[in-house]
Motif scaffolding. Structure first.
Motif, PDB file in Angstrom:
ATOM      1  N   ASP A   1       0.833  -1.204   0.000  1.00  0.00           N
ATOM      2  CA  ASP A   1       0.000   0.000   0.000  1.00  0.00           C
ATOM      3  C   ASP A   1       0.869   1.255   0.000  1.00  0.00           C
ATOM      4  O   ASP A   1       0.631   2.194  -0.765  1.00  0.00           O
ATOM      5  CB  ASP A   1      -0.932  -0.032   1.212  1.00  0.00           C
ATOM      6  CG  ASP A   1      -2.021   1.015   1.149  1.00  0.00           C
ATOM      7  OD1 ASP A   1      -2.596   1.223   0.065  1.00  0.00           O
ATOM      8  OD2 ASP A   1      -2.308   1.631   2.190  1.00  0.00           O
TER       9      ASP A   1
ATOM     10  N   LYS B   1      -7.301  -1.291  -5.719  1.00  0.00           N
ATOM     11  CA  LYS B   1      -6.734   0.056  -5.549  1.00  0.00           C
ATOM     12  C   LYS B   1      -5.878   0.431  -6.762  1.00  0.00           C
ATOM     13  O   LYS B   1      -5.921   1.574  -7.215  1.00  0.00           O
ATOM     14  CB  LYS B   1      -5.897   0.124  -4.268  1.00  0.00           C
ATOM     15  CG  LYS B   1      -5.242   1.469  -4.050  1.00  0.00           C
ATOM     16  CD  LYS B   1      -4.481   1.541  -2.750  1.00  0.00           C
ATOM     17  CE  LYS B   1      -3.892   2.934  -2.545  1.00  0.00           C
ATOM     18  NZ  LYS B   1      -3.391   3.122  -1.185  1.00  0.00           N
TER      19      LYS B   1
ATOM     20  N   GLN C   1      -5.800   0.155   9.485  1.00  0.00           N
ATOM     21  CA  GLN C   1      -6.185   1.151   8.481  1.00  0.00           C
ATOM     22  C   GLN C   1      -5.952   0.621   7.069  1.00  0.00           C
ATOM     23  O   GLN C   1      -6.789   0.805   6.180  1.00  0.00           O
ATOM     24  CB  GLN C   1      -5.414   2.459   8.693  1.00  0.00           C
ATOM     25  CG  GLN C   1      -5.888   3.584   7.792  1.00  0.00           C
ATOM     26  CD  GLN C   1      -7.323   3.987   8.076  1.00  0.00           C
ATOM     27  OE1 GLN C   1      -7.683   4.244   9.219  1.00  0.00           O
ATOM     28  NE2 GLN C   1      -8.154   4.042   7.044  1.00  0.00           N
ATOM     29  N   THR C   2      -4.837  -0.058   6.850  1.00  0.00           N
ATOM     30  CA  THR C   2      -4.541  -0.625   5.535  1.00  0.00           C
ATOM     31  C   THR C   2      -5.586  -1.665   5.146  1.00  0.00           C
ATOM     32  O   THR C   2      -6.097  -1.665   4.020  1.00  0.00           O
ATOM     33  CB  THR C   2      -3.131  -1.263   5.536  1.00  0.00           C
ATOM     34  OG1 THR C   2      -2.162  -0.242   5.821  1.00  0.00           O
ATOM     35  CG2 THR C   2      -2.814  -1.917   4.198  1.00  0.00           C
TER      36      THR C   2
ATOM     37  N   ASP D   1      -8.957   0.131   4.450  1.00  0.00           N
ATOM     38  CA  ASP D   1      -8.970   0.803   3.143  1.00  0.00           C
ATOM     39  C   ASP D   1      -9.090  -0.194   1.992  1.00  0.00           C
ATOM     40  O   ASP D   1      -9.823   0.049   1.030  1.00  0.00           O
ATOM     41  CB  ASP D   1      -7.708   1.657   2.965  1.00  0.00           C
ATOM     42  CG  ASP D   1      -7.678   2.864   3.894  1.00  0.00           C
ATOM     43  OD1 ASP D   1      -8.729   3.232   4.464  1.00  0.00           O
ATOM     44  OD2 ASP D   1      -6.577   3.442   4.063  1.00  0.00           O
TER      45      ASP D   1
ATOM     46  N   ARG E   1     -12.670  -1.378   1.898  1.00  0.00           N
ATOM     47  CA  ARG E   1     -13.553  -0.315   1.382  1.00  0.00           C
ATOM     48  C   ARG E   1     -13.469  -0.261  -0.143  1.00  0.00           C
ATOM     49  O   ARG E   1     -14.478  -0.095  -0.824  1.00  0.00           O
ATOM     50  CB  ARG E   1     -13.158   1.042   1.969  1.00  0.00           C
ATOM     51  CG  ARG E   1     -13.668   1.278   3.353  1.00  0.00           C
ATOM     52  CD  ARG E   1     -13.294   2.661   3.848  1.00  0.00           C
ATOM     53  NE  ARG E   1     -13.883   2.920   5.140  1.00  0.00           N
ATOM     54  CZ  ARG E   1     -13.336   3.700   6.052  1.00  0.00           C
ATOM     55  NH1 ARG E   1     -12.189   4.318   5.814  1.00  0.00           N
ATOM     56  NH2 ARG E   1     -13.938   3.883   7.212  1.00  0.00           N
ATOM     57  N   THR E   2     -12.249  -0.392  -0.656  1.00  0.00           N
ATOM     58  CA  THR E   2     -12.063  -0.374  -2.106  1.00  0.00           C
ATOM     59  C   THR E   2     -12.761  -1.567  -2.753  1.00  0.00           C
ATOM     60  O   THR E   2     -13.409  -1.425  -3.795  1.00  0.00           O
ATOM     61  CB  THR E   2     -10.565  -0.357  -2.458  1.00  0.00           C
ATOM     62  OG1 THR E   2      -9.948   0.776  -1.823  1.00  0.00           O
ATOM     63  CG2 THR E   2     -10.347  -0.257  -3.958  1.00  0.00           C
TER      64      THR E   2
ATOM     65  N   THR F   1     -13.951  -0.326  11.415  1.00  0.00           N
ATOM     66  CA  THR F   1     -14.274   1.067  11.721  1.00  0.00           C
ATOM     67  C   THR F   1     -14.590   1.238  13.202  1.00  0.00           C
ATOM     68  O   THR F   1     -14.134   2.195  13.845  1.00  0.00           O
ATOM     69  CB  THR F   1     -15.461   1.551  10.856  1.00  0.00           C
ATOM     70  OG1 THR F   1     -15.113   1.397   9.477  1.00  0.00           O
ATOM     71  CG2 THR F   1     -15.799   2.997  11.129  1.00  0.00           C
TER      72      THR F   1
END
Length: 161
Positions: free
Chosen positions: A32, A67, A129-130, A133, A136-137, A157
């Motif tokens: 990432d 991503k 967080q990675t 994300d 989410r993608t 979250t």
């Protein structure tokens, strides 16, 4: 299962990535960070991804493939090209709608990718967080993905707060 690694090569506007072994969330933070740095400094216009030496890939790894499609589109490039002769991985990528956003080639890639993307061992919050994300993608790709991964996004979250 072999511990995974991601190698790369860059030639002008072309970026080649080779995923080898077991691609798990533990590799995600380094990849990432590499993607963010690469697309911020000098965005490539084409990306080829060789998955032929990949034994397995988890949802976080697939989220990072998603991503790449998004970053390449923003940079004005075309669709990433994914080379894979592994039927299980191809079916998984198709089931998660990556085939809509990438050109899938069931064959060998004639490319070199000799420099290894550095592993980065983040703290727990950075890793979370990675992973968040990436999921989410994945959720952005399709309604089916959202139904499948929204609970992961919600749980991560909640842990952040």
């Amino acid at each position: 299962m072999d511990e995974g690694k991601v190698s790369f090569a860059r030639s002008g506007d072309d970026l080649a990535l080779r995923f080898e072994g077991s691609i798990r969330y533990t590799l995600a933070h380094g990849l990432d960070t590499f993607l963010d740095q690469t697309f911020t400094a000098q965005p490539p216009k084409s990306v080829c991804i060789d998955l032929n030496a990949t034994q397995s890939i988890d949802s976080t790894g697939i989220g990072l493939l998603a991503k790449i499609t998004r970053l390449l589109a923003v940079a004005g490039g075309g669709k990433p090209v994914i080379f894979s002769t592994n039927d299980e991985i191809n079916e998984l990528l198709s089931a998660l709608c990556l085939d809509r956003y990438c050109l899938m080639v069931a064959g060998s890639a004639q490319m070199s990718a000799d420099e290894v993307v550095p592993r980065i061992e983040p703290d727990e919050a950075g890793m979370r967080q990675t992973i968040l994300d990436a999921h989410r993608t994945l959720c952005e790709l399709s309604t089916g993905n959202r139904e499948q991964f929204q609970s992961v996004v919600d749980a991560l979250t909640r842990e952040q707060n």
